[in-house]
Design an enzyme around this catalytic site. Structure first.
Site, PDB file in Angstrom:
ATOM      1  CG  ASP A 183     -17.213  10.833  -0.017  1.00 57.28           C
ATOM      2  OD1 ASP A 183     -16.934   9.618  -0.019  1.00 57.28           O
ATOM      3  OD2 ASP A 183     -17.389  11.476   1.032  1.00 57.28           O
ATOM      4  CG  ASN A 236      -2.124  -1.023   0.854  1.00 56.31           C
ATOM      5  OD1 ASN A 236      -2.273  -1.477  -0.289  1.00 56.31           O
ATOM      6  ND2 ASN A 236      -2.889  -1.392   1.871  1.00 56.31           N
ATOM      7  CG  ASP A 245      -9.092  -6.294  -3.083  1.00 60.53           C
ATOM      8  OD1 ASP A 245      -8.922  -7.189  -3.918  1.00 60.53           O
ATOM      9  OD2 ASP A 245      -8.179  -5.797  -2.406  1.00 60.53           O
ATOM     10  NE  ARG A 276     -11.781  -0.170  -0.975  1.00 64.27           N
ATOM     11  CZ  ARG A 276     -10.614  -0.697  -1.297  1.00 64.27           C
ATOM     12  NH1 ARG A 276     -10.558  -1.726  -2.115  1.00 64.27           N
ATOM     13  NH2 ARG A 276      -9.497  -0.204  -0.815  1.00 64.27           N
ATOM     14  N   PRO A 277     -16.399   4.541  -1.429  1.00 64.81           N
ATOM     15  CG  PRO A 277     -17.642   5.832   0.060  1.00 64.81           C
ATOM     16  CD  PRO A 277     -17.123   4.453  -0.161  1.00 64.81           C
TER      17      PRO A 277
HETATM   18  N1  EPU Z   1     -14.170   6.396   2.726  1.00 66.36           N
HETATM   19  C1  EPU Z   1     -15.229   7.190   2.335  1.00 66.36           C
HETATM   20  N2  EPU Z   1     -14.984   8.158   1.404  1.00 66.36           N
HETATM   21  C2  EPU Z   1     -13.771   8.365   0.863  1.00 66.36           C
HETATM   22  C3  EPU Z   1     -12.690   7.544   1.260  1.00 66.36           C
HETATM   23  C4  EPU Z   1     -12.934   6.562   2.199  1.00 66.36           C
HETATM   24  O1  EPU Z   1     -16.354   7.032   2.797  1.00 66.36           O
HETATM   25  O2  EPU Z   1     -13.627   9.254   0.019  1.00 66.36           O
HETATM   26  C5  EPU Z   1     -14.377   5.353   3.759  1.00 66.36           C
HETATM   27  C6  EPU Z   1     -14.173   3.952   3.200  1.00 66.36           C
HETATM   28  O3  EPU Z   1     -15.355   3.442   2.611  1.00 66.36           O
HETATM   29  C7  EPU Z   1     -13.728   3.194   4.426  1.00 66.36           C
HETATM   30  C8  EPU Z   1     -12.932   4.220   5.206  1.00 66.36           C
HETATM   31  O4  EPU Z   1     -13.368   5.489   4.734  1.00 66.36           O
HETATM   32  O5  EPU Z   1     -14.821   2.809   5.188  1.00 66.36           O
HETATM   33  C9  EPU Z   1     -11.434   4.136   5.062  1.00 66.36           C
HETATM   34  O6  EPU Z   1     -11.069   4.053   3.700  1.00 66.36           O
HETATM   35  P1  EPU Z   1      -9.645   4.503   3.155  1.00 66.36           P
HETATM   36  O7  EPU Z   1      -9.842   5.625   2.214  1.00 66.36           O
HETATM   37  O8  EPU Z   1      -8.722   4.705   4.307  1.00 66.36           O
HETATM   38  O9  EPU Z   1      -9.202   3.218   2.339  1.00 66.36           O
HETATM   39  P2  EPU Z   1      -8.482   3.185   0.946  1.00 66.36           P
HETATM   40  O10 EPU Z   1      -7.503   4.284   0.843  1.00 66.36           O
HETATM   41  O11 EPU Z   1      -9.460   3.036  -0.162  1.00 66.36           O
HETATM   42  C10 EPU Z   1      -6.470   1.751   1.760  1.00 66.36           C
HETATM   43  C11 EPU Z   1      -5.851   0.466   1.371  1.00 66.36           C
HETATM   44  C12 EPU Z   1      -6.738  -0.689   1.805  1.00 66.36           C
HETATM   45  C13 EPU Z   1      -6.976  -0.590   3.301  1.00 66.36           C
HETATM   46  C14 EPU Z   1      -7.531   0.782   3.673  1.00 66.36           C
HETATM   47  C15 EPU Z   1      -7.698   0.989   5.167  1.00 66.36           C
HETATM   48  C16 EPU Z   1      -4.631   0.977  -0.634  1.00 66.36           C
HETATM   49  C17 EPU Z   1      -4.530   0.887  -2.102  1.00 66.36           C
HETATM   50  N3  EPU Z   1      -5.684   0.421  -0.076  1.00 66.36           N
HETATM   51  O12 EPU Z   1      -7.712   1.821   1.059  1.00 66.36           O
HETATM   52  O13 EPU Z   1      -6.031  -1.859   1.511  1.00 66.36           O
HETATM   53  O14 EPU Z   1      -7.881  -1.600   3.685  1.00 66.36           O
HETATM   54  O15 EPU Z   1      -6.664   1.812   3.172  1.00 66.36           O
HETATM   55  O16 EPU Z   1      -6.477   0.859   5.807  1.00 66.36           O
HETATM   56  O17 EPU Z   1      -3.757   1.514   0.010  1.00 66.36           O
HETATM   57  C18 EPU Z   1      -5.752  -4.157   1.157  1.00 66.36           C
HETATM   58  O18 EPU Z   1      -4.532  -3.961   1.070  1.00 66.36           O
HETATM   59  O19 EPU Z   1      -6.240  -5.303   1.296  1.00 66.36           O
HETATM   60  C19 EPU Z   1      -6.650  -3.010   1.123  1.00 66.36           C
HETATM   61  C20 EPU Z   1      -7.931  -3.122   0.802  1.00 66.36           C
END
Ligand code: EPU
Length: 421
Positions: free
Chosen positions: A124, A23, A116, A121-122
């Site tokens: 916004d 990540n 995944d 996974r919004p």
């Molecule tokens: N969320 C929103 N709006 C947004 C962004 C996030 O509602 O604009 C919510 C998500 O739906 C979730 C929470 O906020 O409930 C946290 O999401 P986050 O944005 O932190 O996750 P991400 O950046 O999409 C990364 C990792 C994930 C990991 C999460 C949490 C990457 C590419 N992905 O995702 O990794 O689960 O952070 O730590 O870095 C994995 O490696 O298996 C994986 C899914």
């Protein structure tokens, strides 16, 4: 399509070396295009996500060379190219091209990201961040068009509704070359954010406070890479091998770990009764005795990571007493491993997004499906524990994010092969 074939039940023993953090890598590769000079990344994991990101860089005429674990990225002749479809759909992290292209060219045309299947996974918060910096954001068909004003992006104060890893990284990438100061409040504190900030600061960016909930970015006119950057070890891969070692290990040392990144995880397995020796950069896991169930709630860092919720599930199935409960507060629908583990004989179910686990007898090898990366990791561990043959379909989901997993598990004595379906 690939399948993983495992003949389980054999105790594993020896040493395993952890690769660079997926990540972090998947953010640093898109961030490389912010540099005017060649970027050298060390400790890059051999995972399919990296291959896909290199293909995307190729579409922009950015040259890449990947030897062993060193990835050289030469963005000197980059052409500003839209990335509406194709490989962009193959991984979630392709959304980092939004921030990176916006920071470099003031314009990004990027398809909606794939990734995944772990529930909604919004993005916004990413979009709100770009808009706060003055960008205009439009959705057209299946792509997002983000345009900076003519005079360029301007620093702003952005308070995230939740500490999103992706939004924090994307806003950092867009704002490093904005006019003035950007302040991100309620920023994510994951170690991968610090890795990105160190990487960009070494190229001339001015980012302060990464790793805390307030990050300040003072815009600079351009970035130039000067020295190579070594990616931090993958704490999720390390946690996965710790779970594997506690489930079926006969003494396994896990090397190349920043042990502090695993504090919440280590506290949980200690509560279960797993005994470890934690050194400066390695963890030895002793063969486990009788374990007890625990309750786990996932939280943003430094809490228990959502990405380790599935890999630890097979360990809970080995516990002898109590009732296990897992609540994933980040992705409540991340439960794709549960029906597959049940097929293998696990006493496990989901009620109202809560995973309930009871002490189980030995698992049996079965045909199962890896719906996504961490579900796949859980099934791989379960397959190594189980009697008989386990076939994991959609094993490409595991290879997307686990560095040379076949080689590492074979070296520990596991009987595992990956073949085309
Ligand atoms: N969320 C929103 N709006 C947004 C962004 C996030 O509602 O604009 C919510 C998500 O739906 C979730 C929470 O906020 O409930 C946290 O999401 P986050 O944005 O932190 O996750 P991400 O950046 O999409 C990364 C990792 C994930 C990991 C999460 C949490 C990457 C590419 N992905 O995702 O990794 O689960 O952070 O730590 O870095 C994995 O490696 O298996 C994986 C899914």
């Amino acid at each position: 399509m690939k399948k993983m074939i495992i003949h389980g039940g054999k105790p594993l023993k020896g040493d395993v070396w952890i690769g660079g953090a997926k990540n972090s890598t998947v953010a640093l590769i898109p961030a490389s295009i912010l540099s005017r000079t060649t970027v050298v990344l060390e400790g890059v994991p051999r995972i399919a996500d990296v291959d896909n990101l290199m293909d995307l860089l190729g579409e922009m005429d950015v040259k890449c060379k990947f030897e062993e674990t060193t990835l050289t990225i030469d963005p000197e002749n980059i052409k500003r190219s839209p990335l509406p479809a194709g490989k962009i759909k193959s991984l979630r992290a392709s959304y980092y091209f939004m921030g990176a292209l916006l920071g470099r060219f003031g314009k990004a045309v990027v398809g909606f990201p794939g990734g995944d299947d772990i529930g909604p996974r919004p993005i916004d918060q990413h979009i709100r961040g770009f808009e706060a910096l003055g960008a205009n954001v439009e959705n057209e068909d299946d792509k997002i068009i983000i345009t900076a004003p003519e005079e360029g992006l301007r620093g702003a104060k952005i308070s995230l509704a939740m500490p999103s890893v992706g939004a924090t990284m994307n806003i950092i990438m867009a704002s490093v070359t904005a006019n003035g100061q950007t302040v991100i409040e309620n920023a994510a504190k994951e170690p991968e954010i610090i890795d990105l900030a160190i990487f960009l600061n070494n190229m001339g960016a001015v980012i302060r406070g990464a790793g805390t909930d307030t990050i300040r970015i003072n815009g600079v006119s351009q970035l130039k890479a000067k020295a190579s950057h070594t990616i931090i070890p993958d704490r999720i891969e390390a946690g996965t091998y710790i779970s594997l070692a506690a489930c079926i290990g006969n003494g396994i040392r896990i090397h190349n770990v920043i042990t502090e990144h695993l504090d919440s995880y280590l506290a949980k397995i200690e509560e279960m009764g797993v005994v470890t020796d934690v050194d400066e950069d390695s963890i030895f896991v002793y063969p486990a005795g009788d374990l007890k169930m625990v309750q786990i709630k996932t939280e943003p860092y430094p809490g228990f990571a959502t990405d380790l919720q599935q890999p630890i599930t097979p360990l809970l199935l080995t516990a002898k007493t109590g009732e296990g409960i897992i609540i994933d507060n980040i992705y409540p629908k991340r439960v794709g491993h549960v029906p597959e583990l049940r097929k293998m004989g696990g006493e496990i179910c989901v009620e109202n997004n809560i995973i309930l686990i009871h002490p189980s007898s030995k698992l049996k090898g079965m045909d199962v499906n890896a719906g996504e990366i961490r579900a796949g990791a859980a099934l791989m561990i379960a397959g190594l524990m189980a009697d008989g043959e386990t076939v994991i379909h959609n094993a490409g989901n595991i290879l997307r994010g686990y560095d040379r997993v076949q080689d590492k598990i074979r070296k520990l004595g596991g009987d595992i092969t990956v073949v085309e379906e």
